[in-house]
Write an enzyme that holds these catalytic residues in place. Sequence first.
Site, mmCIF file in Angstrom:
data_model
loop_
_atom_site.group_PDB
_atom_site.id
_atom_site.type_symbol
_atom_site.label_atom_id
_atom_site.label_comp_id
_atom_site.label_asym_id
_atom_site.label_seq_id
_atom_site.Cartn_x
_atom_site.Cartn_y
_atom_site.Cartn_z
ATOM 1 N N LYS A 182 31.844 9.895 42.737
ATOM 2 C CA LYS A 182 32.417 11.249 42.885
ATOM 3 C C LYS A 182 31.474 12.270 42.252
ATOM 4 O O LYS A 182 30.525 11.892 41.548
ATOM 5 C CB LYS A 182 33.800 11.299 42.235
ATOM 6 C CG LYS A 182 33.796 11.049 40.750
ATOM 7 C CD LYS A 182 35.209 10.834 40.226
ATOM 8 C CE LYS A 182 35.196 10.395 38.798
ATOM 9 N NZ LYS A 182 36.026 11.175 37.920
ATOM 10 N N TYR A 209 15.767 34.350 22.904
ATOM 11 C CA TYR A 209 16.920 35.246 22.794
ATOM 12 C C TYR A 209 17.620 35.091 21.448
ATOM 13 O O TYR A 209 17.814 33.968 20.967
ATOM 14 C CB TYR A 209 17.944 34.928 23.889
ATOM 15 C CG TYR A 209 17.577 35.448 25.250
ATOM 16 C CD1 TYR A 209 17.402 36.811 25.477
ATOM 17 C CD2 TYR A 209 17.428 34.571 26.322
ATOM 18 C CE1 TYR A 209 17.070 37.283 26.748
ATOM 19 C CE2 TYR A 209 17.108 35.036 27.591
ATOM 20 C CZ TYR A 209 16.929 36.396 27.799
ATOM 21 O OH TYR A 209 16.615 36.856 29.034
HETATM 22 C C1 LIG Z 1 40.341 6.597 38.128
HETATM 23 C C2 LIG Z 1 38.935 6.488 37.668
HETATM 24 N N1 LIG Z 1 38.329 5.294 37.691
HETATM 25 C C3 LIG Z 1 37.052 5.148 37.274
HETATM 26 C C4 LIG Z 1 36.323 6.213 36.796
HETATM 27 C C5 LIG Z 1 34.920 5.994 36.301
HETATM 28 O O1 LIG Z 1 34.880 6.195 34.926
HETATM 29 P P1 LIG Z 1 33.524 5.945 34.100
HETATM 30 O O2 LIG Z 1 32.557 6.953 34.587
HETATM 31 O O3 LIG Z 1 33.928 6.152 32.690
HETATM 32 O O4 LIG Z 1 33.115 4.562 34.420
HETATM 33 C C6 LIG Z 1 36.922 7.465 36.753
HETATM 34 C C7 LIG Z 1 36.165 8.598 36.212
HETATM 35 O O5 LIG Z 1 36.635 9.575 35.739
HETATM 36 C C8 LIG Z 1 38.267 7.599 37.189
HETATM 37 O O6 LIG Z 1 38.872 8.796 37.161
#
Ligand SMILES: Cc1ncc(COP(=O)(O)O)c(C=O)c1O
Length: 357
Positions: free
Chosen positions: A33, A253
């Site tokens: 994602k 800055y």
């Molecule tokens: C439902 C779910 N599963 C897995 C993950 C992956 O988590 P991580 O990046 O800590 O492995 C996320 C990330 O936010 C999540 O929301």
Amino acid sequence: MRPARALIDLQALRHNYQLAREVTGAKALAVIKADAYGHGAVPVAQALEAQTDGFAVACIEEALELRAAGIRAPVLLLEGFFEADELPLIIEQDLWCVVHSLWQLEAIEQARLSKPLTVWLKLDSGMHRVGLHPKDYQEAYQRLLASGKVAKIVLMSHFARADELDCVSSNEQVTVFEAARQGLAAEVSLRNSPSVLGWPSVSSDWVRPGIMLYGATPFGEDQAIAARLQPVMTLESKVICVRELPAGEPVGYGARFVTPKPMRIGVVAMGYADGYPRHAPTGTPVLVAGQRSRLLGRVSMDMLCVDLTDLPQAGLGSTVELWGKHILASDVAVAAETIPYQIFCNLRRVPRLYSGA
Ligand SMILES: Cc1ncc(COP(=O)(O)O)c(C=O)c1O
């Protein structure tokens, strides 16, 4: 051409994915994602598709980008649908769908679907973000089965504090999950990266590694398996200007840094508009011409300053690693009081160059 760029090592990505599989013996959904945490969802998916059991994204828009690029592997929507009218497209595109709320369950019951759906039924086992209440879980499962709209159900939950290795809350969440799913004959998915790396006793048919795929540790302390991760992204640029300053001169800055002695300063083509954290303070580690050094003064939109005083071999045109194989993104995150997740997700403007395809 501006020398700022992000080098993405796809070989390291595959190594990290295999590590998740190896240490758990489970099937693994690669969490890609948010544009694969800033690494580029499509190239990352293409690099992993031959070996992965599937992908996980936040929403249908992210899934459609993968399908449009020809990715055929399973794709799970981690928050399911936001509106019921996404369901036909979810079916058409063969996406898997989290159900985390009763309104989603009702929408599925009422929908006319051309094919049955694969549902990941999410329990709120204690994080209190999304997920069904334990008292509703068994009934929701039975209703999905009875609806005739569902081909397969995976039981899932998510940890709130798995990155805290000495915290009992993850065990408590497992206990809640086990009680809620009692008697349900279905596969289970619990483990995210910190749980994959640090909680070997948690059993999970499917794991959902995110941050570890990109080679960053989710822990604030050293951890044996996390030490085997390989950083995937190297953010680098070059020194574009060198200044020799006497003692007592301000840099950048707000005059946040004033030279305590005569110093050599390098100006680097990298700034917060590229995603480098503006709140990184003086002292944040950088690598200049292969040697560790430090950030000086405030980060500007397009430039930042580094200390070249003790690096006589460094100068105009020297390569600077902001994070990567030597300067860990997690160390930059600590300095900037954030987490490597945000460091990566904030990347923008710089071109991404891929190797190891
Ligand atoms: C439902 C779910 N599963 C897995 C993950 C992956 O988590 P991580 O990046 O800590 O492995 C996320 C990330 O936010 C999540 O929301």
